[in-house]
Design an enzyme around this catalytic site. Sequence first.
Site, short mmCIF file in Angstrom:
data_model
loop_
_atom_site.label_atom_id
_atom_site.label_comp_id
_atom_site.label_asym_id
_atom_site.label_seq_id
_atom_site.Cartn_x
_atom_site.Cartn_y
_atom_site.Cartn_z
N GLU A 47 0.85 -1.20 0.00
CA GLU A 47 0.00 0.00 0.00
C GLU A 47 0.88 1.25 0.00
O GLU A 47 1.90 1.31 0.71
CB GLU A 47 -0.90 -0.03 1.24
CG GLU A 47 -2.30 0.45 1.01
CD GLU A 47 -3.09 -0.35 -0.03
OE1 GLU A 47 -3.02 0.00 -1.23
OE2 GLU A 47 -3.76 -1.30 0.37
N HIS A 48 0.51 2.21 -0.82
CA HIS A 48 1.24 3.48 -1.00
C HIS A 48 2.65 3.25 -1.55
O HIS A 48 3.51 4.11 -1.46
CB HIS A 48 1.28 4.28 0.31
CG HIS A 48 -0.05 4.87 0.65
ND1 HIS A 48 -0.46 6.10 0.21
CD2 HIS A 48 -1.09 4.37 1.37
CE1 HIS A 48 -1.69 6.34 0.65
NE2 HIS A 48 -2.10 5.30 1.35
N GLY A 136 -13.04 2.40 -1.69
CA GLY A 136 -11.64 2.05 -1.88
C GLY A 136 -11.45 0.91 -2.87
O GLY A 136 -10.41 0.26 -2.87
N LEU A 137 -12.42 0.66 -3.73
CA LEU A 137 -12.26 -0.37 -4.76
C LEU A 137 -11.95 0.23 -6.13
O LEU A 137 -11.95 -0.46 -7.14
CB LEU A 137 -13.53 -1.24 -4.87
CG LEU A 137 -13.56 -2.43 -3.94
CD1 LEU A 137 -14.11 -2.03 -2.59
CD2 LEU A 137 -14.44 -3.51 -4.52
N GLU A 172 -6.75 10.94 -14.53
CA GLU A 172 -7.04 11.14 -13.09
C GLU A 172 -6.11 12.22 -12.51
O GLU A 172 -6.53 13.10 -11.77
CB GLU A 172 -6.85 9.81 -12.36
CG GLU A 172 -7.12 9.88 -10.89
CD GLU A 172 -8.40 9.16 -10.47
OE1 GLU A 172 -8.96 8.40 -11.27
OE2 GLU A 172 -8.82 9.38 -9.33
N ASP A 184 -4.22 1.24 -9.54
CA ASP A 184 -5.65 0.98 -9.72
C ASP A 184 -6.00 0.73 -11.19
O ASP A 184 -6.71 -0.22 -11.52
CB ASP A 184 -6.48 2.17 -9.20
CG ASP A 184 -6.18 2.48 -7.75
OD1 ASP A 184 -5.57 1.62 -7.08
OD2 ASP A 184 -6.55 3.57 -7.28
N TYR A 234 -3.25 12.41 1.05
CA TYR A 234 -2.60 11.56 0.04
C TYR A 234 -1.46 12.34 -0.62
O TYR A 234 -0.33 11.87 -0.73
CB TYR A 234 -3.63 11.11 -0.99
CG TYR A 234 -3.11 10.09 -1.99
CD1 TYR A 234 -3.22 8.73 -1.75
CD2 TYR A 234 -2.49 10.50 -3.18
CE1 TYR A 234 -2.74 7.80 -2.66
CE2 TYR A 234 -2.01 9.58 -4.09
CZ TYR A 234 -2.15 8.23 -3.84
OH TYR A 234 -1.66 7.32 -4.75
C1 GLA Z 1 -5.11 4.97 -4.05
C2 GLA Z 1 -4.33 5.36 -5.30
C3 GLA Z 1 -3.34 4.26 -5.70
C4 GLA Z 1 -2.47 3.83 -4.51
C5 GLA Z 1 -3.34 3.55 -3.28
C6 GLA Z 1 -2.53 3.28 -2.04
O1 GLA Z 1 -5.95 3.87 -4.35
O2 GLA Z 1 -5.20 5.60 -6.37
O3 GLA Z 1 -2.54 4.71 -6.76
O4 GLA Z 1 -1.50 4.81 -4.22
O5 GLA Z 1 -4.23 4.63 -3.00
O6 GLA Z 1 -1.81 2.10 -2.17
#
Ligand code: GLA
Length: 401
Positions: A47-48, A136-137, A172, A184, A234
Site C-alpha cells: 500500500e502506497h 476504496g475499490l 485522473e 488501480d 494523500y
Molecule cells: C489509491 C491510489 C493508488 C495507490 C493507493 C494506495 O488507491 O489511487 O494509486 O497509491 O491509494 O496504495
Amino acid sequence: MTKLQQVITETELAEAVKEKYLLKFGSENPEEIRVFRSPGRINLIGEHTDYNNGFVLPASVDKAVYFVISPRADDRVILYASDLDETYSFSLSDLSKPEQSWPHYQIGIVEQIHKKGLKIGGFQAAFGGNVPVGAGLSSSAALECCLLFALNELFELKLDRLTIVKMAQKAENEYVGVQCGIMDQFASAFGKNESVIRLDCRSLEYEYFPFPMDDYLIVLCDTMVKHSLASSEYNTRRLECEKGTQILQKYDSSILSLRDTNPEFVELHREELGDVVYRRCKFITEEIRRVQDACNLLIDGDLPAFGNKMYETHQGLQHEYEVSCPELDFLVQQTIRNEAVLGSRMMGGGFGGCTINLVKKEAVPSFEIEMKKAYLDQYQIDLPCYKVKITDGTEEIRIVG
Ligand code: GLA
C-alpha cells in the site's frame, strides 16, 4: 458462487445497463451498440508503494463498471449515468470542467485522447455497475479504463493495454486532479481470473500468481466512512516521500525514489530525516520488502504467514504512515483473536473505505455476523461485507440477443 452463477450475475448487470441505454437512446443501429466491462480492484499487500516505484499485489474483482456505447454522426458526447439517472452532454471541442463531478473521469479520458493527437467522433453511452463508490475499490479507475478501452475499439485507436492504463492514470492526475499512482488502473485493465498481479511500479514488469480460494475467501468490510482528509493527506504523503528521497539521495546519488533504498539505510539517516519523514520512509521501504516476502509465501502456499504480513502492513499504515482511521483500526482489531481470520488490514488510500480480510471459507457467515454486530454496537452503522472473487480485467462483453 460457481463460475457459471457469477457469469450470469455479471451478464445480468450488463443487460440491465443495456436496457437503460435503449430506454434513453432508442434502438437505432443495434449492430453499432457495444458493451464493455472494467472491474474494481482489491490490493492484497503493497500500500502506497506504487508512487514510490515499489511493488504492489492487486487483483481485479467481480464488481465492475459497464459501458453500453455507440458512435454518433456528430461531435457530441452524451453520457447517461444510469445509477444516478443523470445525463451530461458536451461537444468534443469544449472539454471545460462541469460543476458536477462524475463526468470529470470521462472528459479526462477524452482530453487524453486529444493530447495524444488521436481523433474520435461523438458517442453516446450509458454506464453503471456494482463497484461501491468511495469504498476504496477504485470505481474511478474502472470507469476510466472502461471508457478508454471502449473508445479504443470503437474508433480503432490501436492503443495497447499498457498505454490505456497510463492514459487513464493521467486523466485522473491531470483532469480529475488526484495524484494517484498506477496501481488501480493497471489492476482494472490487467486483472486475470483467480490470480493476483505482482506489479513492479518502476519497470512496469508484472507477474501473475494464482491465488488459492479453495479454503479461504476474501471479504471486504466497508466502514462506510470517507474522511475529507483523504485526498489532501494523500498528496502530503507523496511530498513527504519525495522529501525523504531528496535527503537520502545526498548520500547515494542512485536513490531516485524510495524503491532504490532500504530500511537499513533509512535507519542510518533517521536523525536528519526527522520524526515524520523518517516514519514515512521506514514504512515504505519495509512495505516494498514485505510485498516480495509475501509473494514468496504465496508460492510456498503459506497463507497463514501471508496473513501475518497483512497485519504488519496495517500496523505500519496506522502508526508510521498514518493513513488509517479509528473505524478501520476497530475492524482490524476485531479480527485479531478470531482464528478463522488469517489476515486483515485497511486497503487503498486510507482514511475510510474497506478492510480486506482473508477468512476461512466455512467461517465466513459467522465472521460477517460478528463483525456487523460489533460495528453496529460501536458506531451505530450497518456494516456492508462484500465477498469478492478475482476475475478478468477490462474486456468487451457480447450479449446474445
Ligand atoms: C489509491 C491510489 C493508488 C495507490 C493507493 C494506495 O488507491 O489511487 O494509486 O497509491 O491509494 O496504495
